[in-house]
Design an enzyme around this catalytic site. Structure first.
Site, PDB file in Angstrom:
ATOM      1  N   ASP A 204       1.986  13.670 -23.331  1.00 22.40           N
ATOM      2  CA  ASP A 204       1.091  12.503 -23.349  1.00 22.40           C
ATOM      3  C   ASP A 204       1.891  11.210 -23.271  1.00 22.40           C
ATOM      4  O   ASP A 204       3.032  11.145 -23.724  1.00 22.40           O
ATOM      5  CB  ASP A 204       0.244  12.550 -24.633  1.00 22.40           C
TER       6      ASP A 204
ATOM      7  N   HIS B 123       2.770   9.209 -14.019  1.00 18.52           N
ATOM      8  CA  HIS B 123       2.586  10.656 -13.779  1.00 18.52           C
ATOM      9  C   HIS B 123       3.721  11.213 -12.922  1.00 18.52           C
ATOM     10  O   HIS B 123       4.169  12.340 -13.123  1.00 18.52           O
ATOM     11  CB  HIS B 123       1.235  10.915 -13.110  1.00 18.52           C
TER      12      HIS B 123
ATOM     13  N   LEU C  25      12.333  32.616 -17.745  1.00 19.24           N
ATOM     14  CA  LEU C  25      11.378  31.781 -18.473  1.00 19.24           C
ATOM     15  C   LEU C  25      10.007  31.965 -17.839  1.00 19.24           C
ATOM     16  O   LEU C  25       9.904  32.059 -16.616  1.00 19.24           O
ATOM     17  CB  LEU C  25      11.782  30.294 -18.364  1.00 19.24           C
TER      18      LEU C  25
HETATM   19  C1  IPE Z   1      -4.225  15.484 -23.341  1.00 20.14           C
HETATM   20  O1  IPE Z   1      -3.916  14.130 -23.198  1.00 20.14           O
HETATM   21  C2  IPE Z   1      -4.204  16.165 -22.021  1.00 20.14           C
HETATM   22  C3  IPE Z   1      -2.899  16.194 -21.349  1.00 20.14           C
HETATM   23  C4  IPE Z   1      -1.751  15.819 -21.867  1.00 20.14           C
HETATM   24  C5  IPE Z   1      -2.922  16.711 -20.027  1.00 20.14           C
HETATM   25  P1  IPE Z   1      -5.067  13.029 -23.094  1.00 20.14           P
HETATM   26  O2  IPE Z   1      -4.384  11.715 -23.055  1.00 20.14           O
HETATM   27  O3  IPE Z   1      -5.970  13.346 -21.977  1.00 20.14           O
HETATM   28  O4  IPE Z   1      -5.836  13.264 -24.451  1.00 20.14           O
HETATM   29  P2  IPE Z   1      -6.731  12.274 -25.304  1.00 20.14           P
HETATM   30  O5  IPE Z   1      -7.778  11.743 -24.372  1.00 20.14           O
HETATM   31  O6  IPE Z   1      -5.807  11.212 -25.790  1.00 20.14           O
HETATM   32  O7  IPE Z   1      -7.276  13.109 -26.412  1.00 20.14           O
HETATM   33  C1  IPE Z   2      -0.694  12.347 -20.066  1.00 24.39           C
HETATM   34  O1  IPE Z   2      -0.532  10.958 -20.028  1.00 24.39           O
HETATM   35  C2  IPE Z   2      -0.899  12.940 -18.689  1.00 24.39           C
HETATM   36  C3  IPE Z   2      -2.283  13.322 -18.390  1.00 24.39           C
HETATM   37  C4  IPE Z   2      -3.253  13.359 -19.241  1.00 24.39           C
HETATM   38  C5  IPE Z   2      -2.564  13.703 -17.011  1.00 24.39           C
HETATM   39  P1  IPE Z   2      -1.785   9.974 -20.087  1.00 24.39           P
HETATM   40  O2  IPE Z   2      -2.239   9.736 -18.682  1.00 24.39           O
HETATM   41  O3  IPE Z   2      -2.809  10.480 -21.007  1.00 24.39           O
HETATM   42  O4  IPE Z   2      -1.088   8.652 -20.644  1.00 24.39           O
HETATM   43  P2  IPE Z   2      -1.666   7.665 -21.732  1.00 24.39           P
HETATM   44  O5  IPE Z   2      -2.074   8.489 -22.909  1.00 24.39           O
HETATM   45  O6  IPE Z   2      -2.819   6.946 -21.110  1.00 24.39           O
HETATM   46  O7  IPE Z   2      -0.518   6.779 -22.030  1.00 24.39           O
HETATM   47 MG    MG Z   3      -3.117  10.246 -23.009  1.00 22.58          MG
END
Ligand code: IPE
Ligand code: IPE
Ligand code: MG
Length: 234
Positions: A14, A31, A125
């Site tokens: 995240d 990303h 892995l």
């Molecule tokens: C969880 O992260 C999903 C991934 C890392 C792919 P999100 O950023 O989508 O989760 P929430 O919305 O903070 O719970």
């Molecule tokens: C996690 O990073 C990746 C995905 C959920 C695809 P986020 O896109 O949720 O990044 P933040 O949480 O907005 O910083």
């Molecule tokens: Mg996020």
């Protein structure tokens, strides 16, 4: 006291969006960098002798993000399926995907299946990539499969147990994670592996996923090894 065994690490990757925002870049730049870190992390996990890595790449809830972000993520995925996973493939990594395939574009599903087939014999892995994944949906699917088996006389209601139910999840045959890491400071599970994480040790770090490093991974593992585990030990 003996050190805890470690055969499976799960990660909620995240913070890509915040990493990009801090630099004045579009979210998809975060990303892009985050995807590079998946490859580096998988190589590090393999070198550390851990057999399974499960990463949360895209949740069922993430479909609700803007079209621009979702399209960017899907194109990034295409690029990785076409080319960037090759390095892991050559490094004896088996790649499998868990999640709702019917929500993904047909060309992406075909590329995913192709990569799974090509890497099926790789042993060093197992990298599981949770894509269009939601744990409640996974559990509902397993309940439906169990009900179907009962209906067809293959299973009795009394015969449903943790062992055979686990086999109906996407993660059948994979041991439960020993350690879960979530980056970016959020402390929630966001519908990730709810069944499988029952006794997993949890670790939260403020580091944003694109900044995650092998050094930090090693220090988290050192912390994990000193913990007093209850159940779920291998
Ligand atoms: C969880 O992260 C999903 C991934 C890392 C792919 P999100 O950023 O989508 O989760 P929430 O919305 O903070 O719970
Ligand atoms: C996690 O990073 C990746 C995905 C959920 C695809 P986020 O896109 O949720 O990044 P933040 O949480 O907005 O910083
Ligand atoms: Mg996020």
């Amino acid at each position: 006291m003996t050190e805890n065994n470690l055969q499976h690490i799960a990660i909620i990757m995240d913070g890509n969006g915040r990493w990009a925002a801090k630099r004045g870049l579009p979210r998809n730049a975060g990303h892009q960098k985050g995807a590079e870190v998946i490859i580096e992390t998988a190589k590090a996990v393999k070198e550390l002798g851990v057999k399974y890595l499960t990463v949360y790449a895209f949740s069922t809830e993430n479909w609700k993000r803007s079209k621009q972000e979702v399209d960017g993520l899907m194109n990034l995925l295409r690029q990785y399926l076409d080319k960037n996973f090759e390095e892991l493939e050559k490094n004896d990594v088996r790649i499998r995907f868990i999640g709702e395939r019917n929500m993904l574009a047909a060309d992406i599903v075909a590329k995913m299946e192709n990569l799974e087939r090509r890497t099926i014999s790789n042993q060093s892995l197992v990298l599981q990539i949770a894509l269009s994944y939601g744990s409640r949906q996974e559990i509902i699917n397993a309940v439906k499969e169990a009900a179907q088996k009962v209906k067809e006389g293959e299973l009795t209601v009394e015969g449903i147990d943790e062992k055979n139910f686990s086999q109906m999840l996407y993660t059948a045959d994979v041991p439960d994670p020993d350690l879960l890491i979530r980056t970016s400071g959020e402390q929630r599970l966001s519908n990730y592996l709810l069944w499988q994480l029952a006794y997993t040790e949890l670790f939260f770090t403020d580091t944003l996923w694109p900044d995650f490093s092998k050094e930090e991974l090693k220090s988290i593992i050192e912390n994990y090894k000193t913990r007093e585990r209850r159940y779920g030990k291998a």
